[in-house]
Structure formats: C-alpha cells, structure tokens
Design a protein around this motif. Sequence first.
Motif, mmCIF file in Angstrom:
data_model
loop_
_atom_site.group_PDB
_atom_site.id
_atom_site.type_symbol
_atom_site.label_atom_id
_atom_site.label_comp_id
_atom_site.label_asym_id
_atom_site.label_seq_id
_atom_site.Cartn_x
_atom_site.Cartn_y
_atom_site.Cartn_z
ATOM 1 N N ARG A 1 0.712 -1.204 -0.368
ATOM 2 C CA ARG A 1 0.525 -0.032 0.078
ATOM 3 C C ARG A 1 0.621 0.814 0.245
ATOM 4 N NH1 ARG A 1 -3.065 0.013 5.091
ATOM 5 N NH2 ARG A 1 -1.699 -1.789 5.289
ATOM 6 N N VAL A 2 2.137 1.257 0.705
ATOM 7 C CA VAL A 2 2.754 2.585 0.840
ATOM 8 C C VAL A 2 3.414 2.447 -0.602
ATOM 9 C CG1 VAL A 2 5.144 2.681 1.611
ATOM 10 C CG2 VAL A 2 3.384 2.390 3.086
ATOM 11 N N GLU A 3 3.707 1.310 -1.399
ATOM 12 C CA GLU A 3 4.747 1.226 -2.613
ATOM 13 C C GLU A 3 3.642 2.173 -3.519
ATOM 14 O OE1 GLU A 3 7.180 1.411 -5.644
ATOM 15 O OE2 GLU A 3 7.625 1.706 -3.460
ATOM 16 N N MET A 4 2.094 1.350 -3.967
ATOM 17 C CA MET A 4 0.924 2.111 -4.724
ATOM 18 C C MET A 4 1.264 3.221 -4.348
ATOM 19 S SD MET A 4 -1.306 -0.534 -4.828
ATOM 20 C CE MET A 4 -1.876 -0.956 -2.675
ATOM 21 N N LEU A 5 1.022 3.921 -3.265
ATOM 22 C CA LEU A 5 0.860 5.636 -2.505
ATOM 23 C C LEU A 5 1.686 6.257 -3.594
ATOM 24 C CD1 LEU A 5 -0.926 5.602 0.819
ATOM 25 C CD2 LEU A 5 -1.660 6.827 -1.105
ATOM 26 N N ARG A 6 2.651 5.861 -3.104
ATOM 27 C CA ARG A 6 4.508 6.631 -3.464
ATOM 28 C C ARG A 6 4.386 6.475 -4.979
ATOM 29 N NH1 ARG A 6 8.177 3.975 0.827
ATOM 30 N NH2 ARG A 6 8.172 5.667 2.576
ATOM 31 N N ILE A 7 4.459 5.717 -5.868
ATOM 32 C CA ILE A 7 3.788 5.388 -7.213
ATOM 33 C C ILE A 7 3.130 6.577 -7.826
ATOM 34 C CG2 ILE A 7 3.578 4.557 -9.175
ATOM 35 C CD1 ILE A 7 4.924 2.177 -8.033
ATOM 36 N N ALA A 8 2.197 6.511 -7.027
ATOM 37 C CA ALA A 8 0.353 7.229 -7.549
ATOM 38 C C ALA A 8 0.696 8.695 -7.604
ATOM 39 C CB ALA A 8 -0.464 7.053 -6.697
ATOM 40 N N GLY A 9 1.613 8.747 -6.268
ATOM 41 C CA GLY A 9 1.792 10.246 -6.204
ATOM 42 C C GLY A 9 2.699 11.460 -6.840
ATOM 43 N N ALA A 10 3.718 10.204 -7.654
ATOM 44 C CA ALA A 10 4.768 10.402 -7.738
ATOM 45 C C ALA A 10 5.262 12.030 -7.513
ATOM 46 C CB ALA A 10 4.334 10.949 -9.610
ATOM 47 N N GLY A 11 6.122 11.538 -5.891
ATOM 48 C CA GLY A 11 7.117 12.605 -5.773
ATOM 49 C C GLY A 11 6.007 14.090 -4.855
ATOM 50 N N ARG A 12 4.618 14.287 -5.061
ATOM 51 C CA ARG A 12 4.257 15.361 -4.978
ATOM 52 C C ARG A 12 3.638 15.218 -3.468
ATOM 53 N NH1 ARG A 12 1.138 13.464 -9.712
ATOM 54 N NH2 ARG A 12 -0.078 13.017 -8.357
ATOM 55 N N TYR A 13 3.694 13.883 -2.593
ATOM 56 C CA TYR A 13 3.326 14.234 -0.792
ATOM 57 C C TYR A 13 4.290 13.330 -0.624
ATOM 58 C CZ TYR A 13 -0.269 12.710 -4.060
ATOM 59 O OH TYR A 13 -1.238 12.525 -4.936
ATOM 60 N N ARG A 14 4.079 13.225 0.628
ATOM 61 C CA ARG A 14 5.570 13.151 1.406
ATOM 62 C C ARG A 14 4.529 11.036 2.017
ATOM 63 N NH1 ARG A 14 7.565 15.900 5.461
ATOM 64 N NH2 ARG A 14 6.670 14.714 8.022
ATOM 65 N N VAL A 15 4.657 10.064 1.705
ATOM 66 C CA VAL A 15 4.040 8.713 2.496
ATOM 67 C C VAL A 15 4.603 8.454 4.000
ATOM 68 C CG1 VAL A 15 2.860 6.432 1.818
ATOM 69 C CG2 VAL A 15 3.515 8.380 0.173
ATOM 70 N N GLU A 16 4.129 8.397 4.403
ATOM 71 C CA GLU A 16 4.388 8.000 6.196
ATOM 72 C C GLU A 16 3.951 6.905 6.585
ATOM 73 O OE1 GLU A 16 6.783 9.431 7.801
ATOM 74 O OE2 GLU A 16 7.192 10.647 6.525
#
Length: 188
Positions: free
Chosen positions: A55-70
């Motif tokens: 789930r963290v990896e999907m968020l990082r990919i989907a966000g394309a660096g626009r926001y942090r994932v914690e």
Amino acid sequence: MKLKRIGVLAGAFNPATRAHIALADAALKAVDEVICVVPRVYPHKHFHGAALEDRVEMLRIAGAGRYRVEITKGGLFIDIARELRRPDTEIALICGRDAAERIIHWDYGEAGAIEKMLDEFSLLVAERGGRYEPPAHLRHGVRHLELGSDFSGVSSTEVRRRIAAGEPWEHLVPPAIADHVRTIYAAA
C-alpha cells in the motif's frame, strides 16, 4: 513565526484510488505539504487485502513525488495528528464529507471531545455525495476543499468488489498503479 501547514490524508489505501490522489492534489492548494499516512493499526475496522508495504509503494508511485508517504503507529486521527505535529506546524486532516460526518458525530465517550480535537487539528473536507456543513460551534475547525470532479463512486471497496466480480475497475485507480493493483488483488 509562521506555521507550516501540513495536510494529512490518512487511510488504508487498499488500494489507492483516483479519489485519494484527487484529495491529496486538491489539498496542495490549501496547505504547504501533504502527507499520506498509512497507519499500522486500524482501531475501527478489520483490515484485509494488500500488505502494508504494498500500500505504501502504491501511494508513492501514484503520488509521483508530490507528497510524502508515512506509516504511523496510531490509527485515530488525534493520534496521527499528535505523531506528525512539530512545534512549527499546524495539522489539517483531509477527508471527504462522509468521513467528516463520522469524525464530528463519533461518540468519543467524553463530552466536548471533538471540540478539544479541533483545537489540535482542523479538517479539510471535500464533497462526497454532498457538501458538508459542520455544526455552527465547530465551523472554525472545518474548511471546504474543492475537488473539481465528483468522486462519490470511487472507493477502495468498489475497486476490490469489481476485481472480485470480474468487472472493469482500472478507471478507479491511478494508471501508474493499475498493474500493481492487478497483481496484488487478482491473487486474493
């Protein structure tokens, strides 16, 4: 000293959807930084589906660096806000109308609990099946978040349901994670 405004979008992201990404992107217009938070513990729901790391990896990919994932230890909004707060920040939790209604009207077991919480964080609320109008005494802690499109029918639950039923679902998730979603949820 001007406080840094942090928008926090917390959820299971099981999987991340176009609605999640739209909320985070819209919030970038109202805050200085957006953090997508995946709690380790979900106090009000049983969790099943993708692993935390997926789930963290999907968020990082989907966000394309626009926001942090914690990843946070706590799952309640107040715990998340306290875990992420720094002396130079103010926290705004990002949600849809349906979540705002649950947050505001939840029985916290203590009179005035939500009022105390809104002293520690505010809510940025997007329309989801209608605009949210908070009670008058809580309006100071709730701001409207403009999405520009209706995402009422977009949810992680709907993605999982459609995958299980063999129905089209790809339009509900960011294109960048469609293959991840297919791999993770088709095997479930």
